[in-house]
Design an enzyme around this catalytic site. Sequence first.
Site, mmCIF file in Angstrom:
data_model
loop_
_atom_site.group_PDB
_atom_site.id
_atom_site.type_symbol
_atom_site.label_atom_id
_atom_site.label_comp_id
_atom_site.label_asym_id
_atom_site.label_seq_id
_atom_site.Cartn_x
_atom_site.Cartn_y
_atom_site.Cartn_z
ATOM 1 N N HIS A 184 0.813 -1.208 0.000
ATOM 2 C CA HIS A 184 0.000 0.000 0.000
ATOM 3 C C HIS A 184 0.854 1.269 0.000
ATOM 4 O O HIS A 184 0.569 2.231 -0.704
ATOM 5 C CB HIS A 184 -0.913 -0.054 1.224
ATOM 6 C CG HIS A 184 -1.715 1.160 1.365
ATOM 7 N ND1 HIS A 184 -2.777 1.419 0.519
ATOM 8 C CD2 HIS A 184 -1.585 2.217 2.170
ATOM 9 C CE1 HIS A 184 -3.271 2.589 0.852
ATOM 10 N NE2 HIS A 184 -2.559 3.088 1.839
ATOM 11 N N CYS A 482 10.355 -6.678 -20.505
ATOM 12 C CA CYS A 482 9.162 -6.060 -19.922
ATOM 13 C C CYS A 482 9.173 -6.130 -18.405
ATOM 14 O O CYS A 482 8.182 -5.835 -17.754
ATOM 15 C CB CYS A 482 7.889 -6.694 -20.478
ATOM 16 S SG CYS A 482 7.780 -8.454 -20.155
HETATM 17 C C1 PEP Z 1 8.630 -10.493 -15.206
HETATM 18 O O1 PEP Z 1 8.651 -11.566 -14.598
HETATM 19 O O2 PEP Z 1 9.635 -9.786 -15.401
HETATM 20 C C2 PEP Z 1 7.366 -9.976 -15.760
HETATM 21 C C3 PEP Z 1 7.354 -8.932 -16.553
HETATM 22 O O3 PEP Z 1 6.228 -10.579 -15.394
HETATM 23 P P1 PEP Z 1 5.553 -10.425 -13.936
HETATM 24 O O4 PEP Z 1 6.295 -9.356 -13.207
HETATM 25 O O5 PEP Z 1 4.132 -10.102 -14.191
HETATM 26 O O6 PEP Z 1 5.770 -11.797 -13.376
#
Ligand code: PEP
Length: 551
Positions: A184, A482
């Site tokens: 939070h 990502c």
């Molecule tokens: C990751 O594992 O880097 C990713 C982008 O997926 P998540 O954070 O949703 O597991």
Amino acid sequence: MTQVFPTLTGIGVSPGIAIGPIRRVTRAEIAHAVPATAMQVFAALDSVATDLEKRSMTVALDVARDVLSAQAMIARDPALVEAIGARLPEPIEYPDVKPAIQDAFAGFKTALESLGGYFAERVADLDEIATRTIARLSGVEDEDLVLNQPSIIVAQDLTPADTAALDLNFAKALVVEKGGPTSHTAIVARGLGIPAVVGCAGVMGLAEGATVLVDGRDGSVILEPSPGEIDTRQTREGALRARAASVSGPGRLSDGTPVTLMANAGNAADAVAAALVGAEGIGLFRTELLFLDRETEPSVSEQIELYKSVFEAMVGHKVILRTLDAGSDKPVPFINAIAEENPALGVRGWRLTRTADEVLSRQLEAVGKAAALVQTEVWVMAPMINTATEAAHFAARARAAGIKRVGVMIETPAAAIGADKVLVEVDFASLGTNDLTQYVMAADRLDSRLSDLTSTWHPAVLRTIGMAANAAGTMAMPIGVCGESAANPQLAAVLIGLGVTSLSMAPSALAEVRGFLASVDRATCLRAALAVSNASSADEAKALAIEILGV
Ligand code: PEP
Ligand code: MG
């Protein structure tokens, strides 16, 4: 002799620099017995709920409002009232009702904790309600945090009610001992735009009123900072922000090399935020986030509408949708019904085809149909792909559902090391560096005690990324990142040097990464990538990158 004061390190969850005196938030422990009848306990719980409802109506910040009204709902949950009633069955005054209240809440806490991740972090909400109920019964009034000068708020953990009551003119930064990036405190700080550090062990040991510098970017909390330290950090922060403000348009290095910069999204509102900051697409649409609170599977037609709403925010651009990554830190009630010994290594992501195959079939059907309705380029990838066989399985299923571009997330060492085989089956790859780091380093990404190990800067992680990027490069295949690492400007440049072709991050990080990349050329990124891969620690890698790339 000059005294050297300690620097504490936690997880930076909201960037920015703040300097000021510490204001500690401590909660009075009620150690004495609290006598009451069951009816008085119910009345106290009810008045806590009413109070939370009132606060939720007056608080300005959306996220705080949501959490407060959710807490009020918990306090009014008949199951909780029943659990307390079962422990206090007689119409008499009990000499101490504290154990009964704590025990009733404990059952609910265990249930949330066993779900892990986001849910486990909501345990603080239950603690908050129990503490307030006991305080009310003992006649202790809730004390709001009164600030009369700009202060750095330091606490074990901040409850939603604490943060809702903060005077924003005076709260300059938040630092808490507990909590993770989805706690939070992190959410509220990002909403307020003030620096925050969570999981900062030892910060409650610092004295009230002592001056600290908080760097919400790298998670440092520096006691009695020297003028030189203040200057260095403020200059770096200022440079990053100024550069961010001065560059716009598609991502490029200083020599013109294109780097596609996209944003991560969990719903249509995120996608709109991404469009506003000029994201070149959504590089990760986390579909499971739409369903974390669903007891039953949404119908195909409801799913079509939800996916379409995100695609429509990015018309003319690309959206990379990820199939359900349910399990581990993101349990979805209608899928992950069975408790696992080791959820991070269990049935999660694409492995759900082993236990809930039909759910994934219906999701692919909905995605294929939603994609056919929009003018958005829809790419689809599966999480937790580990082998070439899994990649081929997913690709065949997705193509059969009408999806044109199919890819895999590379977030396990097996997928990265075997990328030359895995990627043959698909059209693109995306490195999930959050999980890849957790699995390469064998350290739980949510455990703040291990935050020094769960750093993507570790050369072992960077070399693993390099292996996957090389394999993709040989096939001239797009490979993005990502995970959170893409949001760190220097690390982003290192990733490009390692061979990554696109980056996707929280919309709030995009401008700074764009600005930083525009200041470095490809040769420098390559030099940084080589240096960090040969470093012997995460700290050394980071220092080398800063030396080569600048700040
Ligand atoms: C990751 O594992 O880097 C990713 C982008 O997926 P998540 O954070 O949703 O597991
Ligand atoms: Mg992941």
